[in-house]
Each structure stands twice: as C-alpha cells, then as structure tokens.
Design a protein around this motif. Structure first.
Motif, PDB file in Angstrom:
ATOM      1  N   UNK A  62       0.800  -1.224   0.000  1.00  0.00           N
ATOM      2  CA  UNK A  62       0.000   0.000   0.000  1.00  0.00           C
ATOM      3  C   UNK A  62       0.827   1.264   0.000  1.00  0.00           C
ATOM      4  N   UNK A  63       2.020   1.220  -0.590  1.00  0.00           N
ATOM      5  CA  UNK A  63       2.835   2.428  -0.766  1.00  0.00           C
ATOM      6  C   UNK A  63       2.372   3.109  -2.047  1.00  0.00           C
ATOM      7  N   UNK A  64       1.847   4.317  -1.919  1.00  0.00           N
ATOM      8  CA  UNK A  64       1.295   5.001  -3.092  1.00  0.00           C
ATOM      9  C   UNK A  64       2.040   6.281  -3.447  1.00  0.00           C
ATOM     10  N   UNK A  65       3.106   6.582  -2.731  1.00  0.00           N
ATOM     11  CA  UNK A  65       3.821   7.844  -2.987  1.00  0.00           C
ATOM     12  C   UNK A  65       5.316   7.588  -3.024  1.00  0.00           C
ATOM     13  N   UNK A  66       5.969   8.237  -3.976  1.00  0.00           N
ATOM     14  CA  UNK A  66       7.385   8.012  -4.236  1.00  0.00           C
ATOM     15  C   UNK A  66       8.081   9.366  -4.331  1.00  0.00           C
ATOM     16  N   UNK A  67       9.427   9.342  -4.280  1.00  0.00           N
ATOM     17  CA  UNK A  67      10.154  10.613  -4.170  1.00  0.00           C
ATOM     18  C   UNK A  67      11.427  10.602  -4.993  1.00  0.00           C
ATOM     19  N   UNK A  68      11.751  11.807  -5.491  1.00  0.00           N
ATOM     20  CA  UNK A  68      13.039  12.087  -6.123  1.00  0.00           C
ATOM     21  C   UNK A  68      13.719  13.217  -5.350  1.00  0.00           C
ATOM     22  N   UNK A  69      14.995  13.017  -5.001  1.00  0.00           N
ATOM     23  CA  UNK A  69      15.827  14.063  -4.401  1.00  0.00           C
ATOM     24  C   UNK A  69      16.685  14.643  -5.532  1.00  0.00           C
ATOM     25  N   UNK A  70      16.238  15.716  -6.165  1.00  0.00           N
ATOM     26  CA  UNK A  70      16.908  16.166  -7.382  1.00  0.00           C
ATOM     27  C   UNK A  70      18.363  16.572  -7.153  1.00  0.00           C
ATOM     28  N   UNK A  71      18.679  17.099  -5.982  1.00  0.00           N
ATOM     29  CA  UNK A  71      20.036  17.624  -5.783  1.00  0.00           C
ATOM     30  C   UNK A  71      21.057  16.531  -5.524  1.00  0.00           C
ATOM     31  N   UNK A  72      20.616  15.284  -5.284  1.00  0.00           N
ATOM     32  CA  UNK A  72      21.584  14.211  -5.067  1.00  0.00           C
ATOM     33  C   UNK A  72      22.385  13.886  -6.322  1.00  0.00           C
ATOM     34  N   UNK A  73      22.052  14.483  -7.455  1.00  0.00           N
ATOM     35  CA  UNK A  73      22.781  14.192  -8.682  1.00  0.00           C
ATOM     36  C   UNK A  73      24.278  14.358  -8.544  1.00  0.00           C
ATOM     37  N   UNK A  74      24.717  15.433  -7.890  1.00  0.00           N
ATOM     38  CA  UNK A  74      26.154  15.602  -7.643  1.00  0.00           C
ATOM     39  C   UNK A  74      26.373  16.342  -6.328  1.00  0.00           C
ATOM     40  N   UNK A 111       0.499   3.952  26.059  1.00  0.00           N
ATOM     41  CA  UNK A 111       1.437   3.194  25.246  1.00  0.00           C
ATOM     42  C   UNK A 111       1.256   3.533  23.773  1.00  0.00           C
ATOM     43  N   UNK A 112       2.224   3.168  22.934  1.00  0.00           N
ATOM     44  CA  UNK A 112       2.086   3.429  21.494  1.00  0.00           C
ATOM     45  C   UNK A 112       0.872   2.701  20.920  1.00  0.00           C
ATOM     46  N   UNK A 113       0.054   3.432  20.179  1.00  0.00           N
ATOM     47  CA  UNK A 113      -1.150   2.842  19.572  1.00  0.00           C
ATOM     48  C   UNK A 113      -1.125   2.964  18.049  1.00  0.00           C
ATOM     49  N   UNK A 114      -0.055   3.575  17.497  1.00  0.00           N
ATOM     50  CA  UNK A 114      -0.012   3.832  16.069  1.00  0.00           C
ATOM     51  C   UNK A 114       0.076   2.570  15.240  1.00  0.00           C
ATOM     52  N   UNK A 115      -0.530   2.618  14.068  1.00  0.00           N
ATOM     53  CA  UNK A 115      -0.519   1.494  13.148  1.00  0.00           C
ATOM     54  C   UNK A 115      -0.007   1.936  11.778  1.00  0.00           C
ATOM     55  N   UNK A 116       0.662   1.023  11.111  1.00  0.00           N
ATOM     56  CA  UNK A 116       1.040   1.264   9.719  1.00  0.00           C
ATOM     57  C   UNK A 116      -0.233   1.354   8.875  1.00  0.00           C
ATOM     58  N   UNK A 117      -0.262   2.315   7.940  1.00  0.00           N
ATOM     59  CA  UNK A 117      -1.431   2.579   7.122  1.00  0.00           C
ATOM     60  C   UNK A 117      -1.156   2.265   5.657  1.00  0.00           C
ATOM     61  N   UNK A 118      -1.540   1.076   5.166  1.00  0.00           N
ATOM     62  CA  UNK A 118      -1.519   0.869   3.712  1.00  0.00           C
ATOM     63  C   UNK A 118      -2.504   1.830   3.066  1.00  0.00           C
ATOM     64  N   UNK A 119      -2.151   2.377   1.923  1.00  0.00           N
ATOM     65  CA  UNK A 119      -2.959   3.465   1.371  1.00  0.00           C
ATOM     66  C   UNK A 119      -3.629   3.090   0.048  1.00  0.00           C
ATOM     67  N   UNK A 120      -4.658   3.867  -0.269  1.00  0.00           N
ATOM     68  CA  UNK A 120      -5.375   3.687  -1.515  1.00  0.00           C
ATOM     69  C   UNK A 120      -6.307   2.501  -1.527  1.00  0.00           C
ATOM     70  N   UNK A 121      -6.633   1.948  -0.339  1.00  0.00           N
ATOM     71  CA  UNK A 121      -7.468   0.739  -0.265  1.00  0.00           C
ATOM     72  C   UNK A 121      -8.799   1.048   0.382  1.00  0.00           C
TER      73      UNK A 121
END
Length: 488
Positions: free
Chosen positions: A153-165, A478-488
C-alpha cells in the motif's frame, strides 16, 4: 454495557468543507476508533468514557505528510520518540520518507528485502499512525513500484533532485557510495525521467490505485548549489544561515521546479507534489508551471519552519535545513500565497538531529553542520496562531494540515471529523500564550531553531483512532499507532 466507547463533549469541530468561521459547540461520539456521530447534546449516560472538551477547537488530526524517522537516529528509537513529539503538535498520522543508501538503515539493495525490515523496526513503537514514502534510487527500484503498491500500500514516491552531484549536507563526489547504487548507474535527470515513467506505468496497470499514486520532488539544482557554495565560502563575507541560503540560492529551486514539471509533462505523469517550497521564486516557478501544464495535477507544499522562521530569527545554525530558511520577505510571500489558496498543505519536515550529530567541530560554521531539524511539535500550534493572525480561516487550516494531504496520499479514513472517519482529533486552545523551549519537547533533539518563539495557540489533547495519546499537554499511555496501507 455502554453503547459509546468515547464521548468528547463541548468542542467546536473545525471541518475542512464548512464555511469559514468559528463553529458552534458539539459533541463527538466514537466507537471502535471511528467517529459514529457528531452533534449537540449527545447523552453522556451511554458513554464508557467522557472527555470535557471545554469549548476548545477540535481539528481533524494533522496528517503530517513530510517527516524523516530514522535518518539520524535508529529507526526504532525515532519511531517512538519523534511520534511522541508529533502528538504534541496535533499530528495523528505521520508520513515519513525512506530510502536506501547512507543514513536511514545504511543499506542498499532491493526494496522487497529492505522495506519489510523498515516495517518490522517501526512496528508497535509509534504514538501516531504512520506510512512511508519511498524513493526509487536505482533501476531495480523502479521495477519494484507495482509490488510496493499492491503488497504494502505504498502510493507515494520521491526524487531528491540535488543528489545528482551533491550530498545531504554539501558537496559529494562519491555518488554511488553515498546512494549505494550500482556503479554503472547514475542518479541524474535521466533516472528522474525513468522514475516518472515507472510511477505512470503503475498508474496505468493498477487502475484502482491510480488516483492516489503520486511522485514528490525535492527541487534544488545540484550544479547551481555546487557553484554557489564555492563562491560563498571563497568570498567569506556571509556567515550562519544567511550564508547557507546564499549557497543554495532560491533560483536553484525555481530551476529545478521547472525541469521537474517539464519531465512530468513529457512522461504523462499527472500527480506531482512539489515539496517544501521555501519562498517567492520557488512558488512563482511552481505557479508558472501549473499554468504551462494544466494537465499536470500539481500540489505545492510548504513547511512550518519556512512559515515561522527566517535567517535572522531562527535560533542559531541549528536552523540549517534543505532547502534553507530564507529572508523575511520570503516568509511573507509564502503566507500571501497561502491566503490566496495557492499552497496545498503544510508539513513539519521533521528530522530529529541530536546536538552531537548536528554541529561540527566548529559550532559557528554552518557548512559543517548537518541538515534538518525537528518541528512537528509546533505544526498545528504555529499554523493556528500565526495563520489566524494573518487572516487564515480555521477551515483552511483544517484543509492545509489534514484533509488535503490525506486525500492526495490515499488515506481514505483520515482528514475530517465526520461519521465513518477515524477518530483522529486534536483539541486546540486558540488563546494559549506560551514560549517554545526545546526542553519541553518529547523529541530527543536537545535544541530547536524555534527556541524562544512566542506561540498563541496550543494543542492540549490528541486522539489517535479514539485513543487519547496527549492529555492536558502530556503524552500518555502506550504506542497505539498502526502502519497505514494506502489507496485501499
């Protein structure tokens, strides 16, 4: 047996779709982590737990769409401590960036092996719900995009443009070593194009996810920054955050925005997010590109750091971040664009960097310092306090902090306080006067560039799916957070 698990009484619910203004008091009923009713005078005798909202504003929990857990500390530790800091700022869902290479897990290789380890390390430790954006660093990763969408459920991706050099903090000539990619591959404009084609291909073959599949870009131009860094250091008249801003000049962002936008047009990718735009030149370029390519569905992001601090007001070089904090005129420009409805969401870009890592051998040399700082604790308080002062409506704040990123990133049960939505709620006192002190934060970061800032709004209580994780300003339970698959 009570038919309602939680009843929050006497709150002014700020909904992103309502007309501007301060809403009347109502009650919120919650069962199984879901809002089941919102209205006045709901009966208390039917509720297992009753919380008096004291007439406070109730915002949809913040969907902080830009954090960096595990970049400087180990991921398991960051997940716990930085999510605790996040709930202090009203954040109930954190979207955190992750990639292979140096920093984070310090590993290369396939996401099919890497990402399950990320999920395992973070599991059971977060106080917020959470999800991950992933950066395709190699050709192999591009091929794995459909797998990541369907399996995780990963629906978002990234580019780091400045990592080129360019490295994370400055000049870098060892790209393959830093990014841990094959020596015969380059992280460059051609790779960026192929990432866009890969995301668009996934949209075409996974049609059920297409609306929520998007690509985000960190827009700075490596060649411009390399040249200007050399100029600034050789000339030597500028120091501190102003020197760093000059070394990564605003037109570097504008140029990168232009290149990224044309590539989106060329590849047919419609869902493009332009991240942490830092001032007038970046915003102007983004708006120009939106006009040039109306078929590209751009989203424009700014950070609370760029909205509150500038090169003069930030507390020391702890305010080093990419892209840099700018002049006060750029801060004012961001607010003008926001009031004009030209910014889509506000984030923290939270990247906890402890003192021992942040500052180099010379604590006065900004070029030796690490980039990034925490700030999720101040996201909703800063946006409400400064936003209301500048004329931003409460409803616009709900859209900017929650509804807009939730819709874009496929968090279908987040972003509103209404029947059927997750009971993610932040109670805000809009009249609370307080001063930012790093020692009051739950983050492990010992400093903040906002040290001494006067705030005029405060998050008092935060609920994640009906679980009270901040009570009267204190993190609880206590921690209650859950991983959220997306777009479903």
């Amino acid at each position: 047996m009570a038919s309602i698990e939680l009843l929050i009484k006497n709150v002014r619910v700020v909904r992103p779709g309502d007309a501007d203004g301060t809403p009347p008091p109502v009650d919120i009923a919650v069962n199984d982590g879901t809002v089941v009713r919102v209205g006045p005078g709901l009966p208390e005798d039917d509720a297992a737990t009753v919380v008096d909202g004291r007439g406070l504003l109730a915002f949809p929990g913040v969907v902080d769409a830009h954090q960096h857990w595990g970049i400087y500390n180990d991921l398991a530790t960051d997940t716990r401590t930085e999510s605790r800091a996040s709930v202090q700022g009203g954040v109930t869902t954190a979207l955190t960036y992750m990639r292979t290479g140096q920093y984070y897990l310090n590993k290369g290789g396939s996401y099919k092996e890497f990402f399950p380890e990320v999920l395992s390390l973070s599991d059971g430790k977060a106080y917020t719900d959470y999800a991950f954006h992933l950066a395709p660093m190699s050709a192999q990763h591009i091929g794995e995009i459909p797998y990541l969408v369907e399996e995780h459920g990963v629906t978002s991706f990234k580019i780091f443009m400045f990592y080129g050099s360019y490295g994370l903090h400055g000049r870098s000539t060892g790209q393959s070593e830093f990014l841990m990619i094959p020596e015969d591959e380059r992280y460059d404009l051609a790779h960026f194009e192929f990432v866009m084609r890969g995301v668009q291909n996934a949209r075409e073959i996974l049609t059920d996810y297409a609306d929520h599949l998007s690509l985000s870009l960190h827009c700075e131009t490596a060649e411009i920054m390399t040249a200007y860094t050399k100029m600034v250091e050789q000339e030597g008249s500028l120091t501190g955050l102003r020197a760093y801003s000059a070394s990564r000049p605003p037109h570097s962002e504008g140029l990168a925005v232009t290149i990224a936008s044309y590539l989106a047009h060329e590849t047919g990718l419609p869902n493009v997010n332009l991240l942490h735009l830092s001032g007038e030149k970046a915003l102007s370029a983004a708006l120009t590109m939106a006009g040039a390519f109306p078929h590209v569905n751009f989203r424009r992001e700014v950070t609370i750091g760029h909205l509150l601090a500038d090169v003069d007001t930030a507390s020391g070089i702890g305010g080093k971040v990419n892209p840099p904090l700018r002049e006060r005129s750029d801060v004012d420009a961001l607010w003008r664009h926001m009031l004009a409805g030209e910014i889509d969401w506000v984030v923290s870009d939270h990247a906890c960097c402890r003192d021992e890592l942040k500052f180099g051998a010379d604590r006065g040399d900004v070029f030796l310092a690490k980039s990034g700082f925490g700030g999720a604790e101040y996201l909703l308080p800063g946006l409400v306090g400064e936003g209301v002062r500048r004329g931003l409506s409460l409803q616009a704040i709900a859209r900017l902090s929650s509804a807009n990123p939730a819709r874009r990133y496929g968090l279908l049960r987040k972003g509103d306080i209404a029947e059927g939505f997750d009971a993610d709620i932040a109670l805000v006192d809009p009249d609370a006067a307080w001063t930012v002190r790093a020692e009051d934060s739950e983050s492990t970061q010992e400093y903040t560039p906002f040290e001494g800032f006067a705030m005029t709004a405060k998050v008092t209580d935060t609920f994640v799916r009906g679980n009270r994780v901040l009570a009267d300003g204190e993190v609880v339970g206590d921690p209650v957070g859950r991983y959220q698959p997306r777009g479903r």
